[in-house]
Design a protein around this motif. Structure first.
Motif, PDB file in Angstrom:
ATOM      1  N   ASP A  51       0.831  -1.169   0.000  1.00 17.62           N
ATOM      2  CA  ASP A  51       0.000   0.000   0.000  1.00 17.62           C
ATOM      3  C   ASP A  51       0.890   1.252   0.000  1.00 17.62           C
ATOM      4  O   ASP A  51       1.950   1.245   0.628  1.00 17.62           O
ATOM      5  N   LEU A  52       0.420   2.310  -0.636  1.00 15.76           N
ATOM      6  CA  LEU A  52       1.259   3.494  -0.786  1.00 15.76           C
ATOM      7  C   LEU A  52       0.816   4.658   0.078  1.00 15.76           C
ATOM      8  O   LEU A  52       1.232   5.789  -0.157  1.00 15.76           O
ATOM      9  N   GLY A  53      -0.018   4.401   1.071  1.00 16.68           N
ATOM     10  CA  GLY A  53      -0.375   5.481   1.976  1.00 16.68           C
ATOM     11  C   GLY A  53      -1.814   5.470   2.462  1.00 16.68           C
ATOM     12  O   GLY A  53      -2.195   6.327   3.252  1.00 16.68           O
ATOM     13  N   ALA A  54      -2.602   4.501   2.024  1.00 14.84           N
ATOM     14  CA  ALA A  54      -3.995   4.484   2.457  1.00 14.84           C
ATOM     15  C   ALA A  54      -4.135   3.910   3.869  1.00 14.84           C
ATOM     16  O   ALA A  54      -5.029   4.296   4.617  1.00 14.84           O
ATOM     17  N   ASN A  55      -3.246   2.996   4.236  1.00 16.94           N
ATOM     18  CA  ASN A  55      -3.335   2.325   5.538  1.00 16.94           C
ATOM     19  C   ASN A  55      -1.990   2.398   6.228  1.00 16.94           C
ATOM     20  O   ASN A  55      -1.065   1.677   5.862  1.00 16.94           O
ATOM     21  N   ILE A  56      -1.854   3.268   7.239  1.00 13.41           N
ATOM     22  CA  ILE A  56      -0.518   3.401   7.805  1.00 13.41           C
ATOM     23  C   ILE A  56      -0.191   2.311   8.820  1.00 13.41           C
ATOM     24  O   ILE A  56       0.942   1.920   8.953  1.00 13.41           O
ATOM     25  N   ASP A  57      -1.187   1.821   9.522  1.00 10.52           N
ATOM     26  CA  ASP A  57      -0.954   0.721  10.468  1.00 10.52           C
ATOM     27  C   ASP A  57      -1.556  -0.547   9.887  1.00 10.52           C
ATOM     28  O   ASP A  57      -2.761  -0.595   9.657  1.00 10.52           O
ATOM     29  N   ALA A  79      -0.393  18.821   9.333  1.00  5.46           N
ATOM     30  CA  ALA A  79      -0.256  18.447  10.741  1.00  5.46           C
ATOM     31  C   ALA A  79      -0.992  17.153  11.097  1.00  5.46           C
ATOM     32  O   ALA A  79      -0.662  16.504  12.084  1.00  5.46           O
ATOM     33  N   ILE A  80      -1.974  16.763  10.275  1.00  3.64           N
ATOM     34  CA  ILE A  80      -2.797  15.602  10.647  1.00  3.64           C
ATOM     35  C   ILE A  80      -2.277  14.294  10.062  1.00  3.64           C
ATOM     36  O   ILE A  80      -2.854  13.233  10.267  1.00  3.64           O
ATOM     37  N   LYS A  81      -1.158  14.339   9.329  1.00  4.03           N
ATOM     38  CA  LYS A  81      -0.672  13.146   8.662  1.00  4.03           C
ATOM     39  C   LYS A  81       0.162  12.234   9.575  1.00  4.03           C
ATOM     40  O   LYS A  81       0.773  12.703  10.520  1.00  4.03           O
ATOM     41  N   GLY A  82       0.178  10.954   9.247  1.00  5.19           N
ATOM     42  CA  GLY A  82       1.119  10.022   9.860  1.00  5.19           C
ATOM     43  C   GLY A  82       0.676   9.405  11.166  1.00  5.19           C
ATOM     44  O   GLY A  82      -0.455   9.573  11.618  1.00  5.19           O
ATOM     45  N   TYR A  83       1.595   8.679  11.781  1.00  5.40           N
ATOM     46  CA  TYR A  83       1.354   8.019  13.056  1.00  5.40           C
ATOM     47  C   TYR A  83       1.131   9.036  14.172  1.00  5.40           C
ATOM     48  O   TYR A  83       1.692  10.125  14.139  1.00  5.40           O
ATOM     49  N   LYS A  84       0.413   8.616  15.185  1.00  2.00           N
ATOM     50  CA  LYS A  84       0.189   9.450  16.364  1.00  2.00           C
ATOM     51  C   LYS A  84       1.534   9.825  17.009  1.00  2.00           C
ATOM     52  O   LYS A  84       1.738  10.964  17.431  1.00  2.00           O
ATOM     53  N   ALA A  86       5.511   3.008   5.226  1.00  3.98           N
ATOM     54  CA  ALA A  86       6.810   2.711   4.596  1.00  3.98           C
ATOM     55  C   ALA A  86       6.685   2.748   3.077  1.00  3.98           C
ATOM     56  O   ALA A  86       7.595   3.212   2.382  1.00  3.98           O
ATOM     57  N   GLY A  87       5.553   2.276   2.544  1.00  7.51           N
ATOM     58  CA  GLY A  87       5.349   2.280   1.099  1.00  7.51           C
ATOM     59  C   GLY A  87       5.333   3.694   0.547  1.00  7.51           C
ATOM     60  O   GLY A  87       5.930   3.978  -0.496  1.00  7.51           O
ATOM     61  N   ASN A  88       4.667   4.592   1.259  1.00  8.25           N
ATOM     62  CA  ASN A  88       4.603   5.984   0.828  1.00  8.25           C
ATOM     63  C   ASN A  88       5.977   6.640   0.887  1.00  8.25           C
ATOM     64  O   ASN A  88       6.390   7.350  -0.042  1.00  8.25           O
ATOM     65  N   VAL A  89       6.697   6.387   1.979  1.00  8.03           N
ATOM     66  CA  VAL A  89       8.053   6.939   2.115  1.00  8.03           C
ATOM     67  C   VAL A  89       8.945   6.428   0.973  1.00  8.03           C
ATOM     68  O   VAL A  89       9.654   7.199   0.324  1.00  8.03           O
ATOM     69  N   ALA A  90       8.858   5.129   0.704  1.00 11.08           N
ATOM     70  CA  ALA A  90       9.718   4.542  -0.339  1.00 11.08           C
ATOM     71  C   ALA A  90       9.379   5.121  -1.709  1.00 11.08           C
ATOM     72  O   ALA A  90      10.273   5.518  -2.466  1.00 11.08           O
ATOM     73  N   LEU A  91       8.091   5.190  -2.026  1.00 15.04           N
ATOM     74  CA  LEU A  91       7.695   5.696  -3.339  1.00 15.04           C
ATOM     75  C   LEU A  91       8.117   7.150  -3.525  1.00 15.04           C
ATOM     76  O   LEU A  91       8.700   7.521  -4.548  1.00 15.04           O
ATOM     77  N   LYS A  92       7.857   7.975  -2.521  1.00 17.07           N
ATOM     78  CA  LYS A  92       8.218   9.392  -2.643  1.00 17.07           C
ATOM     79  C   LYS A  92       9.737   9.569  -2.706  1.00 17.07           C
ATOM     80  O   LYS A  92      10.239  10.447  -3.403  1.00 17.07           O
ATOM     81  N   THR A  93      10.467   8.724  -1.970  1.00 21.07           N
ATOM     82  CA  THR A  93      11.930   8.795  -2.012  1.00 21.07           C
ATOM     83  C   THR A  93      12.431   8.478  -3.425  1.00 21.07           C
ATOM     84  O   THR A  93      13.310   9.163  -3.958  1.00 21.07           O
ATOM     85  N   LEU A  94      11.849   7.455  -4.032  1.00 18.68           N
ATOM     86  CA  LEU A  94      12.212   7.098  -5.407  1.00 18.68           C
ATOM     87  C   LEU A  94      11.918   8.241  -6.357  1.00 18.68           C
ATOM     88  O   LEU A  94      12.737   8.600  -7.205  1.00 18.68           O
ATOM     89  N   ASP A 131       3.264  -1.824   4.375  1.00 13.66           N
ATOM     90  CA  ASP A 131       2.244  -0.986   4.991  1.00 13.66           C
ATOM     91  C   ASP A 131       2.286   0.372   4.298  1.00 13.66           C
ATOM     92  O   ASP A 131       3.248   0.705   3.606  1.00 13.66           O
ATOM     93  N   GLY A 132       1.237   1.164   4.509  1.00 13.72           N
ATOM     94  CA  GLY A 132       1.104   2.416   3.772  1.00 13.72           C
ATOM     95  C   GLY A 132       2.121   3.468   4.146  1.00 13.72           C
ATOM     96  O   GLY A 132       2.453   4.329   3.328  1.00 13.72           O
TER      97      GLY A 132
END
Lengths: 342, 342
Positions: free
Chosen positions: A150-156, B193-198, A238-246, A235-236
Motif C-alpha cells: 500500500d502506498l499510503g492508504a493504511n498506515i498501520d 499536521a494531521i498526517k502520519g502516526y500518532k 513505509a510504502g509511501n516513504v519509499a515511493l516518494k523517495t524514489l 504498509d502504507g
C-alpha cells in the motif's frame, strides 16, 4: 475500445481546475470513446473552458458534462472531519456518480484519506477485503514494471492486511502487467527471516503457505527498481516513504542532467550524445518521474477509483484519467473478486 | 591529529576478513596516528596479511594487534539469540575493548541489532537517553549534507524516542556538519499536521515546544536530498527503507550512466562532456553511493560505535574506520552529553 464514463473530482489536487480541466479536455481528445462528468465549481471551471474554446470540438463538448458543486474537501482536513462534512463535496459526488451507475469509475487528486474513507463507505470493499489499498505501477531498471502497495492508504497494518495486499497485488499485476504467477515480495529492512515488524514476519508465513502466490521473500529499499519482484507489499507508511523517495531521487537526477550545466554551449552536443548512448535508459529514468507516471489506484473496492498526485501537472492528471479508463475496460475489480474466490 | 586506538570486529559484514583486513591496512596507511585492535579468526586474518605483506611497513605492523577469536555473531541470528551467545565473539570483544579503555571507539559490519544490543549493555546509553540511534550523513543536491536518524536500530518508536533522536541529531549535525542551529524535520507521509502516526504528530508538538531546536516541520521522502532540513528524524523502519531506497536509486543511476551504452565508440566523448558539464553534479550523485559514503554511527552511547554496511567493499569499510576515528577526535559522545544537559 468500449464506451465509458468517468466521474472526476476536478477540485482535488494542489491547483484544481487550472490543471484538471485542460487535462480532461486532453483525455477526451485522446480517447473518443470516453465521456466525463466533472464535479466542481463552475466559476472556476468555465474560465478554463473559455480559455481552451478553440480546441473544444463539438464532439468533445458533447462528451463533457459539468456538475456545479461549491463545496470541496481540503487536503489539510483530518479524515474524520472530511468525512463528517463530505455531503455535497466534489469528491463525494464523483464517487456517488459511480455508485448510482452514472459513471463506471472516478478519479481525484484530493485528500487521500478522505478519498479512501468515502470510497470504502459508498462503493464498499469487495467481499472478504478488510482494507482497500493504494497501488501503483513502478518502472524497473530492466525495462519492465512492478506493482507496489500500500502506498499510503493504511498506515498501520496487521499481518492479515499485508496478506490481503499480496493477494490483491498479485491479481492486479497479472492483469495490468500481463504476468503469469507474478513474484511477490514484502518490503522489509533486511532479507533475513528475523528482520522487521512482527506483522511483516507473520504475513511472510501466511503468504508462504498460499501456493497460489509466488512468494520470493523480503525485499529491501535498494532493490525496489531492480525487477527482483513483480509485486512489492508494504504498509502504507513505509510504502509511501519509499515511493516518494524514489520519485524525489529520479526528479533530482533528471534535474541534474537537464539543468545545471557549467557550459551552455556544449549542452546541445551533450544532449545529442545522451540520446544516442542512453536512449532507453534515459526513457526509463524519465518514466520514474511522477509526471510521466501518475495515478495510483485504490484496489479492493467494487469499482475503479484512481488517486492522482496532488501536485500533478496537466500531463500527469491526463494520465490518471487514462489509467482509470484502462482499469474500467480491464474490469480490474471483477478480476480481483474472481481471484479471491478461486 | 591525536593518537588513538580503534577496536574492529573484522568478522562482521557479508564477506569478513577479505574486506576488513585490506581496509584496516589502508586506514593505517592513511592515518599515521591510528592504531587498530583486530578481533577475528586468525586463520582467516593471516592469509590476508600474507597477501598484502609487501605493503605492510614495520610502522603499520606495529600499530596493528590481532586478537584471535573463533566465535562470531551471524547476521541471521535474532537479537535475543545473538546476545545470549555473545560471550567471546569478535563483536562483543571489540566493544569490551572500548569499555575497558584499550580502544576509544569501535566499528563492525555485523548484525545491527546485536551491535546495538551489546553496545547498550556494555557501553551504556548516555544519561537520559532511552534509546541510542543509528545516524548517518547524507549528501544533498545543493552540495551540502544532512544527518538522518534512526536508520534501523529502533523499528518501533514512541514520541519521546523521536524527540530524543531530534535532540541528538541536532547536536550531531552541529558538530559533524559544523552548523549553527541546524534545521530539524520529521519524516512523514505528508506535510499537513494531521498526517502520519500518532507518535510522529506527538513528537512534532514536543520538538516545536523546545526553543533550542530549529524545527521546520514534516518532510516527505521526495525532499530527502533537497537540503530543506539538516536533521531528518524517523523511526528506524521508515528511515532504513528511505536510506536504502536512496542508495538503490543512486546506484542504479550511476549504473545507467557508466554502463549500458548502445555505442561504445562514443563513450569517451560522452565521458569527457559529462565531466565538463556536470562535474560537481556528478560528484554529488556519486557521493550518495554507499561505497563513497559508508559508516552509520550509533549515537546516544558513552563511546563511539560505527556500523558499516554489511555489503561494504574495501573502500567503504576503510571509510567506516575513518569515520570512527573522526568521531573519537571530535568527542561526539561528550558533546551530545553536554548538549543534553544544557
Amino acid at each position: 475500445m468500449s464506451r465509458l464514463t468517468l466521474a472526476l473530482d476536478v477540485m482535488g489536487g494542489d491547483i484544481g481546475p487550472r490543471i484538471t480541466i485542460p487535462a480532461s479536455l486532453k483525455a477526451l481528445d485522446d480517447d473518443p470513446m470516453l465521456s466525463l462528468l466533472l464535479f466542481g465549481d463552475s466559476r472556476q471551471i468555465q474560465p478554463e473552458l473559455d480559455k481552451a474554446s478553440d480546441k473544444i470540438s463539438p464532439n468533445i463538448r458533447e462528451r463533457l458534462v459539468i456538475r456545479h458543486v461549491s463545496h470541496t474537501i481540503e487536503n489539510s482536513q483530518s479524515v474524520t472531519d472530511a468525512l463528517r462534512h463530505s455531503k455535497g463535496t466534489s469528491m463525494r459526488l464523483a464517487i456517488e456518480a459511480v455508485q448510482c451507475g452514472e459513471a463506471q469509475g472516478c478519479a481525484s487528486g484530493g485528500n487521500t484519506g478522505a478519498l479512501m474513507g468515502l470510497a470504502k463507505v459508498i462503493l464498499q470493499p469487495l467481499k472478504g477485503i478488510q482494507r482497500p489499498a493504494l497501488v501503483s505501477v513502478l518502472p524497473t531498471m530492466d525495462g519492465n514494471h512492478s506493482v507496489m502497495l500500500d502506498l499510503g492508504a493504511n498506515i498501520d497494518c496487521d499481518a492479515e492486511n499485508l496478506y490481503q495486499f499480496a493477494l490483491m497485488g498479485a491479481i492486479f499485476a497479472e492483469n495490468r502487467l500481463n504476468l503469469v504467477f507474478p513474484r511477490v515480495a514484502l518490503l522489509n529492512i533486511g532479507v533475513e527471516a528475523i528482520k522487521g515488524y512482527k506483522s511483516i514476519r507473520e504475513a511472510s508465513e501466511m503468504i508462504k503457505k498460499n501456493t497460489a502466490l509466488n512468494y520470493v521473500g523480503f525485499i529491501e529499499g535498494n532493490y525496489l527498481l531492480n525487477g527482483v519482484a513483480d509485486v512489492i507489499v508494504s504498509d502504507g507508511f513505509a510504502g509511501n516513504v519509499a515511493l516518494k523517495t524514489l520519485e524525489g531521487a529520479a526528479q533530482n537526477v533528471i534535474g541534474l542532467l537537464k539543468g545545471r550545466s557549467r557550459n551552455d554551449l556544449l549542452k546541445p552536443l551533450f544532449g545529442w550524445l545522451m540520446k544516442i548512448l542512453f536512449r532507453e535508459s534515459y526513457q526509463r529514468l524519465r518514466s520514474i518521474n511522477p509526471e510521466q507516471y501518475n495515478g495510483a489506484s485504490l484496489i479492493g473496492l467494487t469499482s475503479v477509483v484512481v488517486k492522482s498526485h496532488g501536485s500533478a501537472n496537466i500531463n500527469a492528471f491526463t494520465n490518471a484519467i487514462k489509467d482509470a479508463a484502462l482499469q474500467v475496460r480491464q474490469q480490474i475489480p471483477q478480476k480481483i473478486l474472481d481471484g479471491l474466490n478461486k
